[in-house]
Design an enzyme around this catalytic site. Structure first.
Site: not given
Ligand SMILES: *Cc1c(COP(=O)(O)O)cnc(C)c1O
Length: 379
Positions: A195, A46, A170, A98
């Site tokens: 992504k 962890r 982000d 998001y």
């Molecule tokens: C998918 C996404 C998230 C969340 O991420 P996860 O890996 O699904 O928890 C946060 N911000 C954006 C812009 C996203 O496209």
């Protein structure tokens, strides 16, 4: 090291045991100690795991940061950032956000007496007027989802520095190939590595990258104390994905440019949202802070008919109708019935999510096939 070299070599060392080029998947929870506290840097997975360390070093390198931290998902990474705060603190966030981030903010952290303000950050003055002594964090997403608005990170970093507030970005949609928020003055970069970074739609993983050592210590403490870490296999897959980030992004962007231009000229299409157009309202900011315009495109059809947009997304054969984005395969989504279905129609329409809006994540297939697919589906 320049960017394309960093995606492959940044923060990486050849493994000592057998000279393995890729770090082994250290599928272990614990590590032998010679005497209590005498170990080789790893005690419990962890806290640390060598495969995760290799990924975290790579993340830091590609974002031009000193410290990288990997989590079990993008939302787990955001959760860790919010745990830096205390009850009574206030956060100013992008309004076109998001959906999962919005849910985490309003349904979980508001219960712990954090106060969130959502505003249109295309005009930085909207942020300034919300700042008070309790403001501790500015949360930015750019390009925004699904309207592809662009927010000026440098301007916001001037505001955050002047007021001693943390600025987090982000960077999921842009990736460090297109945009490097730490260089533009942000304190924290966050990724849903699910992504583009991992890039193959085969893993869920999140990341934070920072430069400040005190901030990194606090985040490492939260990472270990809360425990929302990613496993060694997922760390490995993400590291493998990052090694081709630059070539994938190049093709993603080339394909998206052609598709955006195709849609823009289509007689049945009303509006195309993509920051690469010189008529996009934030085109100048995107040219300044991005090295390209990304592969996320939204568009609406003339007549704004709910049913005909559903028909378009159902008719697509190469684009797959699915949530998510950033993989090698092209995806299409219908926000009004999918990601934004829980937002009342009037609310979502205020931000532009009307019935005919379709969002594309343009993949790296042959662009002629993608355009033909759209041509047949739109009719
Ligand atoms: C998918 C996404 C998230 C969340 O991420 P996860 O890996 O699904 O928890 C946060 N911000 C954006 C812009 C996203 O496209």
């Amino acid at each position: 090291m320049k960017f394309n070299t960093k995606t492959i070599h940044g923060g990486q060392k050849i493994e000592k045991g057998y000279g393995a080029i890729m770090p082994p998947i250290y599928q272990t929870s614990t590590y032998a100690q010679k005497s209590p506290g005498k170990h080789q840097g790893y005690e419990y997975s962890r806290t640390h795991n060598p495969t995760r360390t290799a990924l975290e070093n790579s993340l830091a390198s590609i974002e031009n940061g000193k410290y990288g931290l990997a989590f079990g998902s993008g939302l787990a990474a955001i959760d860790a950032v919010l745990k830096l705060l205390s009850p009574g603190d206030e956060i100013i966030s992008t309004n076109d956000l998001y959906g999962g981030s919005y849910r985490l903010f309003t349904k979980i952290f508001e219960n712990y007496n954090l106060k969130f303000h959502f505003t249109d950050m295309q005009n930085p003055t909207n942020v300034e007027v919300l700042i008070n002594d309790n403001t501790k964090l500015i949360w930015v997403e750019t390009p925004t989802n699904p309207m592809m608005n662009i927010i000026d990170i440098k301007k916001l970093s001037e505001i955050s520095k002047k007021n001693n507030i943390l600025l987090a970005v982000d960077n999921t949609f842009a990736t460090p190939y297109l945009q490097q928020p730490l260089v533009l003055g942000a304190d924290i970069v966050m990724h849903s590595a699910t992504k583009y970074l991992a890039g193959h739609s085969d893993v869920v993983l999140g990341a934070l990258i920072v430069n400040d050592s005190y901030l990194s210590e606090r985040l490492y403490f939260i990472q270990n104390a809360s425990g929302a870490i990613c496993g060694p296999m997922d760390s490995f897959l993400t590291l493998r994905g990052i090694k081709t980030l630059h070539v994938r992004m190049q093709r993603h962007c080339e394909n998206a440019e052609q598709i955006a231009n195709y849609l823009d000229k289509h007689p049945k299409i009303e509006k195309v949202y993509w920051p690469g157009f010189n008529f996009h309202p934030n085109h100048d900011v995107s040219k300044q802070q991005m090295n390209g315009f990304g592969a996320m495109i939204s568009f609406t059809s003339k007549g704004n008919c709910y049913e005909s947009s559903i028909k378009i997304v159902e008719s697509l054969k190469i684009f797959t109708l699915a949530e998510s984005l950033g993989g090698v395969e092209s995806l299409a989504g219908h926000p009004a019935s999918m990601t934004h279905a829980s937002i009342p129609k009037e609310e979502r329409e205020k931000s532009g999510v009307i019935d005919s809006l379709i969002r594309l994540s343009v993949g790296i297939e042959d662009v002629e096939d993608l355009i033909n697919d759209l041509k047949e589906a739109i009719g």
